[in-house]
Design a protein around this motif. Structure first.
Motif, PDB file in Angstrom:
ATOM      1  N   GLU A 119       1.882  -4.835 -10.561  1.00 29.54           N
ATOM      2  CA  GLU A 119       1.145  -3.593 -10.322  1.00 29.54           C
ATOM      3  C   GLU A 119       1.772  -2.395 -11.020  1.00 29.54           C
ATOM      4  N   HIS A 120       3.101  -2.352 -11.099  1.00 31.26           N
ATOM      5  CA  HIS A 120       3.771  -1.128 -11.549  1.00 31.26           C
ATOM      6  C   HIS A 120       4.502  -1.257 -12.890  1.00 31.26           C
ATOM      7  N   TYR A 121       4.627  -2.476 -13.418  1.00 25.14           N
ATOM      8  CA  TYR A 121       5.356  -2.635 -14.677  1.00 25.14           C
ATOM      9  C   TYR A 121       4.554  -3.372 -15.745  1.00 25.14           C
ATOM     10  N   PHE A 122       4.233  -4.638 -15.477  1.00 28.27           N
ATOM     11  CA  PHE A 122       3.622  -5.462 -16.513  1.00 28.27           C
ATOM     12  C   PHE A 122       2.340  -6.111 -15.986  1.00 28.27           C
ATOM     13  N   PRO A 123       1.199  -5.444 -16.132  1.00 26.60           N
ATOM     14  CA  PRO A 123      -0.065  -6.027 -15.665  1.00 26.60           C
ATOM     15  C   PRO A 123      -0.370  -7.330 -16.408  1.00 26.60           C
ATOM     16  N   VAL A 124      -0.994  -8.249 -15.708  1.00 26.78           N
ATOM     17  CA  VAL A 124      -1.398  -9.504 -16.333  1.00 26.78           C
ATOM     18  C   VAL A 124      -2.352  -9.211 -17.479  1.00 26.78           C
ATOM     19  N   GLY A 125      -2.116  -9.832 -18.603  1.00 22.77           N
ATOM     20  CA  GLY A 125      -2.967  -9.617 -19.765  1.00 22.77           C
ATOM     21  C   GLY A 125      -2.883 -10.782 -20.713  1.00 22.77           C
ATOM     22  N   LYS A 126      -3.341 -10.557 -21.909  1.00 20.88           N
ATOM     23  CA  LYS A 126      -3.372 -11.605 -22.922  1.00 20.88           C
ATOM     24  C   LYS A 126      -1.981 -12.163 -23.201  1.00 20.88           C
ATOM     25  N   ASP A 127      -0.987 -11.286 -23.228  1.00 24.71           N
ATOM     26  CA  ASP A 127       0.359 -11.707 -23.616  1.00 24.71           C
ATOM     27  C   ASP A 127       1.332 -11.809 -22.446  1.00 24.71           C
TER      28      ASP A 127
ATOM     29  N   GLN B 279      23.391  -3.382 -12.669  1.00 20.12           N
ATOM     30  CA  GLN B 279      22.119  -2.691 -12.632  1.00 20.12           C
ATOM     31  C   GLN B 279      22.311  -1.191 -12.821  1.00 20.12           C
ATOM     32  N   GLN B 280      21.407  -0.578 -13.554  1.00 20.76           N
ATOM     33  CA  GLN B 280      21.364   0.869 -13.625  1.00 20.76           C
ATOM     34  C   GLN B 280      20.738   1.410 -12.328  1.00 20.76           C
ATOM     35  N   ASP B 281      21.126   2.616 -11.954  1.00 21.67           N
ATOM     36  CA  ASP B 281      20.554   3.224 -10.755  1.00 21.67           C
ATOM     37  C   ASP B 281      19.054   3.431 -10.928  1.00 21.67           C
ATOM     38  N   ALA B 282      18.327   3.249  -9.833  1.00 16.76           N
ATOM     39  CA  ALA B 282      16.892   3.501  -9.864  1.00 16.76           C
ATOM     40  C   ALA B 282      16.618   4.977 -10.091  1.00 16.76           C
ATOM     41  N   GLU B 283      15.527   5.277 -10.750  1.00 18.10           N
ATOM     42  CA  GLU B 283      15.162   6.653 -11.054  1.00 18.10           C
ATOM     43  C   GLU B 283      13.949   7.056 -10.208  1.00 18.10           C
ATOM     44  N   GLU B 284      14.012   8.227  -9.633  1.00 14.23           N
ATOM     45  CA  GLU B 284      12.888   8.723  -8.849  1.00 14.23           C
ATOM     46  C   GLU B 284      11.686   8.998  -9.743  1.00 14.23           C
ATOM     47  N   ILE B 285      10.520   8.690  -9.223  1.00 11.24           N
ATOM     48  CA  ILE B 285       9.295   8.918  -9.988  1.00 11.24           C
ATOM     49  C   ILE B 285       8.861  10.382  -9.797  1.00 11.24           C
TER      50      ILE B 285
ATOM     51  N   LYS C 214       0.811  -1.219   0.000  1.00  7.55           N
ATOM     52  CA  LYS C 214       0.000   0.000   0.000  1.00  7.55           C
ATOM     53  C   LYS C 214       0.847   1.274   0.000  1.00  7.55           C
ATOM     54  N   GLN C 215       2.150   1.098   0.010  1.00  6.05           N
ATOM     55  CA  GLN C 215       3.029   2.259  -0.022  1.00  6.05           C
ATOM     56  C   GLN C 215       3.256   2.718  -1.463  1.00  6.05           C
ATOM     57  N   ASP C 216       3.467   4.023  -1.609  1.00  3.25           N
ATOM     58  CA  ASP C 216       3.795   4.563  -2.921  1.00  3.25           C
ATOM     59  C   ASP C 216       5.172   4.068  -3.338  1.00  3.25           C
ATOM     60  N   LEU C 217       5.323   3.777  -4.620  1.00  3.53           N
ATOM     61  CA  LEU C 217       6.620   3.333  -5.138  1.00  3.53           C
ATOM     62  C   LEU C 217       7.456   4.570  -5.452  1.00  3.53           C
ATOM     63  N   PRO C 218       8.566   4.776  -4.738  1.00  7.89           N
ATOM     64  CA  PRO C 218       9.329   6.018  -4.917  1.00  7.89           C
ATOM     65  C   PRO C 218      10.221   6.043  -6.158  1.00  7.89           C
ATOM     66  N   THR C 219      10.536   4.861  -6.700  1.00 11.94           N
ATOM     67  CA  THR C 219      11.475   4.802  -7.821  1.00 11.94           C
ATOM     68  C   THR C 219      11.019   3.820  -8.890  1.00 11.94           C
TER      69      THR C 219
END
Length: 376
Positions: free
Chosen positions: A222-230, A370-376, A193-198
């Motif tokens: 939830e934040h990248y690839f929602p479940v779907g057809k593909d 890994q690349q550094d995380a980016e702030e949203i 339930k927390q906001d994703l900061p990056t």
């Protein structure tokens, strides 16, 4: 086919406190808040360290909100009376005193205890006819179990029977189930339930058709690839859901098989083992179907992010990495992590396979920082 495999490092890279150390701190706040409850319902306790600020408000709300009565009851019981929690907190505090802060591995600690109990049980089995017969066992083994179970010298014993060990096992399974349910609630009702900061650039650049998650959270879905057809997911260790109960919680929190090949027919302490829990909790093995699909593809890309490649998951990871026509990209967040991933990968696919797959004009295993995380 493109497949993304994620481990707990995926959530940690987003700044989410999904590590076991943070969960233990959460339970400490619950316990401390309970100790501070006064008759009039107000709280009075010593100021908590700032490292506990991340969960204090939620814990206070849980302990005072009647809508969270069921959640409060299991958390209060687990935070104060659960044998595994007491042991983990003791180990964690001991590590802190030695300057080794911020890390604990529940699985390895559970495995250590269970293997000692197994040795005691085998010793008793070899010397008795009746399960009720008590036998004196190696003091080195009995002392450790005594300290783990009771702590105080008054309760210590060197005499064990099979019935007594079975009774201890049932109690440990019950406490592990309660602990697992609390971890599920912590993740589903607090972390998710927390906001994703990056955001992670490495992940945003991918377009997987399949996601194999060793995590309990829904962060990727939830934040990248929602479940779907593909896009399909396989939560191989279960998916956190606050609406579950202790009985239908499908979170897998267990240990790797420690028996030698010739002993694997023994089912002692099987309820603690991951492969058993996966079957019993019906987490599914969709990745096996994906393996069949991979065999039909001329090109497969496997991406591994946030996973240490620990041998506890060797059966799953090895089958994917060694699948035909597959190029595997393994992301690492530090040189130390990179080194450990190499070591673990040798254990999973063998030295010869690894050497052959990382060299040549067209390597089939690629390590990538890994690349550094980016702030949203």
């Amino acid at each position: 086919m493109d497949i993304l495999v994620i481990g707990n490092g995926f959530d940690l890279a987003h700044g989410l406190k999904t590590d076991y150390g943070s969960f233990l701190k959460f339970l400490k706040v619950v316990s401390d808040c309970m100790d501070g409850v006064k008759a009039d319902g107000f709280f009075e306790f010593d100021q908590l360290s700032s490292e506990y600020d991340f969960c204090y408000e939620y814990c206070m709300g849980m302990l005072t909100n009647e809508d969270k009565k069921e959640i409060r009851e299991i958390f209060c019981q687990t935070a104060t009376r659960n044998i595994w929690v007491k042991h983990f907190q003791s180990v964690y505090e001991e590590r802190e005193q030695k300057g080794k802060t911020g890390w604990i591995d529940f699985e390895s600690e559970i495995s250590f205890i269970i293997q000692i109990l197994d040795k005691i049980k085998q010793s008793v089995n070899e010397q008795t006819i009746s399960h009720g017969d008590s036998i004196e066992v190696d003091p080195g083994l009995s002392n450790y179990i005594n300290n783990f179970l009771w702590g105080t010298e008054e309760s210590h014993t060197t005499m064990f029977s099979v019935d007594k060990i079975d009774e201890i096992e049932d109690s440990l399974v019950s406490d592990l189930n309660d602990l697992t349910r609390c971890l599920e609630i912590y993740l589903a009702d607090f972390i998710e339930k927390q906001d994703l900061p990056t955001r992670l650039p490495d992940i945003q650049e991918l377009y997987p058709q399949r996601v194999l998650s060793f995590n309990y959270t829904n962060t990727c879905e939830e934040h990248y690839f929602p479940v779907g057809k593909d896009i399909k997911y396989d939560y191989i260790h279960g998916k956190a859901d606050v609406n579950h109960t202790v009985e239908n919680c499908n979170i897998v929190l267990g240990i790797d098989e420690y028996l030698k090949e010739e002993e694997k027919q023994r089912t002692d302490f099987i309820r603690f083992k991951k492969y058993y829990q996966r079957i019993y909790k019906k987490t599914g093995c969709a990745y096996r179907d994906w393996l069949e699909e991979m065999k039909k593809c001329n090109e497969n890309n496997l991406y591994i992010f946030g996973h240490s490649l620990d041998v506890t998951d060797a059966d799953v990871l090895g089958s994917l990495i060694l699948a035909p026509n597959t190029v595997t990209t393994i992301f690492y967040y530090s040189q130390k992590a990179f080194s450990q991933q190499i070591v673990n990968l040798v254990k999973i696919i063998g030295q010869d396979n690894l050497t052959a797959m990382v060299h040549g004009a067209h390597p089939s295993i690629i390590f990538k920082p890994q690349q550094d995380a980016e702030e949203i």
